[in-house]
Enzyme design. Structure first.
Site, PDB file in Angstrom:
ATOM      1  N   GLY A  10      -1.058   0.812  84.211  1.00 49.75           N
ATOM      2  CA  GLY A  10      -1.928   1.127  85.351  1.00 49.75           C
ATOM      3  C   GLY A  10      -1.190   0.982  86.669  1.00 49.75           C
ATOM      4  CG  PHE A  11      -2.167   0.986  91.497  1.00 50.42           C
ATOM      5  CD1 PHE A  11      -0.957   1.296  92.113  1.00 50.42           C
ATOM      6  CD2 PHE A  11      -3.122   0.265  92.210  1.00 50.42           C
ATOM      7  CE1 PHE A  11      -0.704   0.886  93.419  1.00 50.42           C
ATOM      8  CE2 PHE A  11      -2.874  -0.145  93.507  1.00 50.42           C
ATOM      9  CZ  PHE A  11      -1.657   0.159  94.115  1.00 50.42           C
ATOM     10  CB  ILE A  12      -1.943  -3.654  90.027  1.00 51.00           C
ATOM     11  CG1 ILE A  12      -2.777  -3.132  91.210  1.00 51.00           C
ATOM     12  CG2 ILE A  12      -1.326  -5.014  90.368  1.00 51.00           C
ATOM     13  CD1 ILE A  12      -3.947  -4.017  91.613  1.00 51.00           C
ATOM     14  CG  ASP A  31      -2.450   0.716  79.805  1.00 49.13           C
ATOM     15  OD1 ASP A  31      -2.217   0.209  80.909  1.00 49.13           O
ATOM     16  OD2 ASP A  31      -3.334   1.587  79.638  1.00 49.13           O
ATOM     17  N   GLY A  36      -4.639   4.215  83.070  1.00 50.16           N
ATOM     18  CA  GLY A  36      -3.190   4.127  83.290  1.00 50.16           C
ATOM     19  C   GLY A  36      -2.525   5.341  82.655  1.00 50.16           C
ATOM     20  CG  LEU A  76      -2.889  -7.149  85.956  1.00 50.79           C
ATOM     21  CD1 LEU A  76      -1.742  -7.908  85.332  1.00 50.79           C
ATOM     22  CD2 LEU A  76      -2.381  -6.346  87.120  1.00 50.79           C
ATOM     23  CB  ALA A 117      -5.738  -9.200  87.625  1.00 50.79           C
ATOM     24  CE1 TYR A 149     -14.381  -4.016  87.468  1.00 55.11           C
ATOM     25  CE2 TYR A 149     -14.906  -4.869  89.645  1.00 55.11           C
ATOM     26  CZ  TYR A 149     -13.979  -4.511  88.699  1.00 55.11           C
ATOM     27  OH  TYR A 149     -12.642  -4.664  88.970  1.00 55.11           O
ATOM     28  CE  LYS A 153     -11.836  -7.350  86.841  1.00 57.43           C
ATOM     29  NZ  LYS A 153     -10.513  -7.495  86.212  1.00 57.43           N
TER      30      LYS A 153
END
Ligand code: UDP
Length: 261
Positions: A10-12, A31, A36, A76, A117, A149, A153
């Site tokens: 993914g991005f991060i 993943d 991603g 993540l 994360a 969501y 988390k």
């Protein structure tokens, strides 16, 4: 060292993998390539320091196999982006909450350090005044998918802290605020890449509401530095950290800045 990075395509996650490889570590990326992409990590797969395992954090056997082979884990993998979360609430709660459950249980069982994360979403809906870390959680209208969501988390955070307290696990929570940078896509609703592609196409920029709402944007390289530092710091274990920028920007000003650039 050898690290497991869930959501590493993914991005991060891909930037975390970049930084770990840059520090001469080995990386296993788990993943499912949902949000991603292989493209994000193609450059890492060639040199043999990174192994890509395509699969879900909900697959216990697969997670266990990955977890056994590493020294520590960055978790993540999550369904991200307001648009996706609202469109696929069930999927996002399941992969965030059950994914955390699976990954944390196995990290605890095998004695592996873990960084989770989390998200600034856990602060909930403010009334315009700044919130403090110790403030009571202000959840938005509970029927709104977005807060499901946030709850998933929050569940991950509570789980990590319980693993530390009751099992003696080494876990750290990082609450990411708005992170931006290369490889971020606007497909799932993130504002900056959306503004940039609209501006490049010569289109109007879509500012929601009156644009006076503000966010603090942090470059992904700075976010990754923070994540790596927290992952490696003994005194961070059992604690929760904000990872973000201290400079708020109004969305309408962000739009103007993007047009100017
Ligand atoms: N936003 C906007 N236009 C867009 C996408 C987002 O004006 O095309 C606004 C959105 O209303 C919010 C801010 O930009 O106030 C940040 O949205 P994003 O989804 O990037 O992040 P989050 O709301 O999770 O902080």
């Amino acid at each position: 060292m050898r690290f497991l990075v869930t959501g590493g395509a993914g991005f991060i996650g891909s930037h975390v993998a970049d930084a770990l490889v840059g520090g001469d570590h080995e990386v296993v990326i788990l993943d499912d390539l949902s949000t991603g992409s292989r493209e994000n990590i193609e450059h890492l797969l060639q040199d043999g320091q990174v192994e890509l395992v395509v699969g879900s954090v909900l697959e216990e056997d697969l997670v266990e196999e990955c977890m056994r082979s590493v020294d520590a884990c960055f978790h993540l993998a999550a369904v991200v982006g307001v648009r996706l979360v609202i469109e696929q609430t069930l999927d996002s709660i399941r992969s965030n909450a059950l994914g955390a459950d699976t990954v944390f249980t196995l990290a605890a069982r095998h004695g592996k350090r873990l960084l989770f994360a989390s998200s600034s979403e856990v602060y909930g809906q403010g009334d315009g005044r700044p919130l403090t870390e110790g403030a009571h959680r202000a959840v938005g209208y509970r029927m709104h998918a977005r807060w499901a969501y946030a709850s998933s988390k929050m569940y991950g955070e509570a789980l990590a802290q319980s693993c530390v307290r009751e099992l003696g696990s080494e876990m750290v929570v990082a609450r990411l605020f708005n992170v931006v940078g290369p490889r971020q896509t606007g497909t799932y609703g993130m504002v900056l890449p959306r503004f940039v592609s609209q501006a490049l196409a010569g289109a109007d920029l879509t500012v929601y509401g009156d644009g006076r709402q503000s966010r603090c944007f942090l470059h992904v390289d700075d976010a990754v530095q923070a994540l790596l530092a927290l992952g490696g710091a003994n005194r961070a274990i059992g604690n929760v950290y904000n990872v973000g920028s201290p400079d708020p920007v109004r969305i309408v000003d962000l739009a103007r800045l993007v047009i100017e650039r």
